[in-house]
Write an enzyme that holds these catalytic residues in place. Sequence first.
Site, short mmCIF file in Angstrom:
data_model
loop_
_atom_site.label_atom_id
_atom_site.label_comp_id
_atom_site.label_asym_id
_atom_site.label_seq_id
_atom_site.Cartn_x
_atom_site.Cartn_y
_atom_site.Cartn_z
N THR A 141 -26.57 -18.06 4.47
CA THR A 141 -27.81 -17.82 5.22
C THR A 141 -28.79 -16.97 4.42
OG1 THR A 141 -26.58 -17.95 7.28
CG2 THR A 141 -28.73 -16.90 7.40
N GLY A 180 -21.48 -11.20 6.20
CA GLY A 180 -20.69 -10.05 6.60
C GLY A 180 -20.04 -9.38 5.38
N GLU A 425 -22.15 -19.16 12.65
CA GLU A 425 -21.38 -20.39 12.46
C GLU A 425 -22.09 -21.58 13.07
OE1 GLU A 425 -18.59 -19.25 10.37
OE2 GLU A 425 -19.46 -21.16 9.85
#
Length: 649
Positions: A141, A180, A425
């Site tokens: 992303t 993350g 997701e």
Amino acid sequence: MANVNPDLRKERENGTFSVEKLTNLLDGGKHVTDRRRHVERLALNEFSKGEDYNFMSRKERYISALHKTERALRCCKEYGLTKPDEVYWLWQLAFPHEASPIQLHGDMFLPTLTRQGTEEQVNKYLPLAEKYQIIGTYAQTEMGHGTFIRGLETTATYDPQTEEFILHSPTLTSLKWWPGGLGKTSNYAIVMALLYTNGKNYGMHPFMVQLRSHETHEPLPGITIGDIGPKFGFDTIDNGFVQFDHFRIPREDMLMKYSQVLKDGTYVKSTKLKKSSYGVMVLVRSMLIYYLAIQGLAPACTIAIRYSAVRRQSEQTKSQLEPQILDYQTQQYKLFPILASAYAVLFTGVKMKEIYYEVDNEIQQGHTERLPELHALSSGLKALTSSMASWCIERCRLACGGHGYSAASGFPKIYVAVTAACTYEGENTVMLLQCARYLIKTYQGASNGKKLSGSVSYLSDKVNSRSTITSEFSLKSLVDAFKHRAFRFQACGSDPEDSWNRNSVVLTKAAEAHCYYYMVSVFESVVEAVEDDAVKRVVGQLCQLFALFAIHENAGDFVQDGFISNDQMELVKWKELSLLSDIRRNAVLLVDAFDFHDEFIGSILGRFDGNVYANLFEWAKSSPLNKPEVQESYIKYLQPLLNPNKSKL
Ligand SMILES: CCCCCCCCCCCC(=O)SCCNC(=O)CCNC(=O)[C@H](O)C(C)(C)COP(=O)(O)OP(=O)(O)OC[C@H]1O[C@@H](n2cnc3c(N)ncnc32)[C@H](O)[C@@H]1OP(=O)(O)O
Ligand SMILES: Cc1cc2nc3c(=O)[nH]c(=O)nc-3n(C[C@H](O)[C@H](O)[C@H](O)COP(=O)(O)OP(=O)(O)OC[C@H]3O[C@@H](n4cnc5c(N)ncnc54)[C@H](O)[C@@H]3O)c2cc1C
């Protein structure tokens, strides 16, 4: 158990089935329950004491998480925990409703390496990653694009002179944003970037990229990296950003299992596997459904139902003891369909995992026929169950009144962790549309006589035009109702005349109808397979309630074409309410069967012993804001207003 709240004790003495047998069913067998409990005991020894998360700052939560990560890794090594389930059981007590800063290492970085890397690349990086000398994340992303992968801008341009790829962030919106553990923790990332070689753009491909020095952990030259700041939740994980400034990596670091760039820059596509670089997202979506049940729906309804058994409020009959709020039909209507949903999502999650591993196995053997169905089903179910979980956790909070709004309830932490799954997701709307896209194509195939199998076989079946629902409410008749609705939605959703966008609201509903039918049929097959009569009966009631609640909530879908008559719909409403009182007797035992430790649930309202008030008072008194008795800031800012003369003293 000593000093259990008397109301809760009575609930547990009044049940009609064996909680242990149901726990074994939920675990997948007694041997699994025993093993899980053993691992959890080890984890509780290590992690049950410690500072209260609720009283920590974001930075303290991250630092504490790093420390717990090191301890959890050490524990797994010490106790020889290597199986994914065993590692999960320990980590969930180390990080209850939290994400470790290295969560993406195991959840996406390693699976992408092993599925997209060549044998040489896996042999080079996997041993280092398994020893945590490499801690990786999955950087796809960007600030400007998350959903539309083909719109990603980060480039990886091959330089045949030096046999290197040059990674670059050409625009502000191309900065990788959200991954993350990217901000401060990971020293590697698998970066998804547009591959350019010999002047041609070959689309998104995965690249293994070192971000930070092994020695100093400082970012490497050409890399600007950091944390994206506080979020809705997930305080313990440093979701981060990275900007590449013509950052060079060796040619060998493009993960080349499915396509290669030769030394001279020639691009070679070596597989017919569609969207091979999208594979890890299917994995996570498929795994997510089970976790939404045991991380979200199940703990939330455990809290709300146990609390509703000990909370007494108002007056039902004059001069009688205030009733348990669980005796109010409205409270049962709020909570028992959620309890049924927790079981439905859990059983669906178990089935989804099974299907994933089956299809993944086939793909490893070169058979990719079932990938489109797996992609569609995992996308649709991930969207439906994460939305369901979010909605249900909020409804559980609301059912607990004021104390539901306290951090002591455990709801805030559970909610902010679970609701993120509606976005990450694959944003839910987009995932439903992906599912719908597959269903439309499949329906059209069936209309041309193609025989279908798996989760879409119903599209080539003959469907009943009238419901067979009677006062018996057989599970088969309920499954049939959802089959009919799903079929009808595919038929009306596939109007080729309509443009995709103008039809997309209907298409999302068609995808949801498909997924609901799938969930009800999985639930029914689980109930049919239960051997113990008492357990079968109570789980069967939950299956009926899950189905009837959805039929009642979406009555229009079922009566619109006359499939369910008005009389039958009256029966549905009557049965739904009568099931509430049937389930009432077993409600506490049905949440006890999830077998959660208090340390995992993290809720004073949901304590196993039901001793809420005394522990709530102790917890409040321990709040740092209560020491000292009078805050210095009060003296400094407010006292002068209240005692104007005092400040002059
Ligand atoms: C463990 C628990 C712990 C839980 C904790 C886990 C922590 C996770 C933290 C979050 C991590 C992340 O968020 S990682 C980043 C996640 N990002 C995403 O999920 C991005 C979502 N967007 C996408 O996946 C894509 O952009 C799509 C699928 C929406 C559109 O892709 P596209 O390339 O434009 O493809 P599109 O034109 O729509 O479709 C072309 C054809 O490809 C097919 N196709 C599309 N995707 C796939 C696919 N994945 N696999 C197979 N086939 C696919 C379509 O069905 C279609 O087939 P046909 O019709 O032509 O036959
Ligand atoms: C907690 C968290 C952790 C994350 N971790 C990672 C990670 O580790 N690695 C990583 O790479 N990414 C990660 N992400 C990013 C995540 O994958 C993206 O945010 C997600 O894919 C959604 O994309 P987006 O942000 O571009 O949303 P957008 O697509 O911009 O969504 C905004 C709105 O636009 C709508 N929309 C977009 N496209 C369409 C369409 N075609 N049709 C109809 N409506 C549309 C959506 O439905 C939504 O309502 C994480 C995100 C979160 C919240």
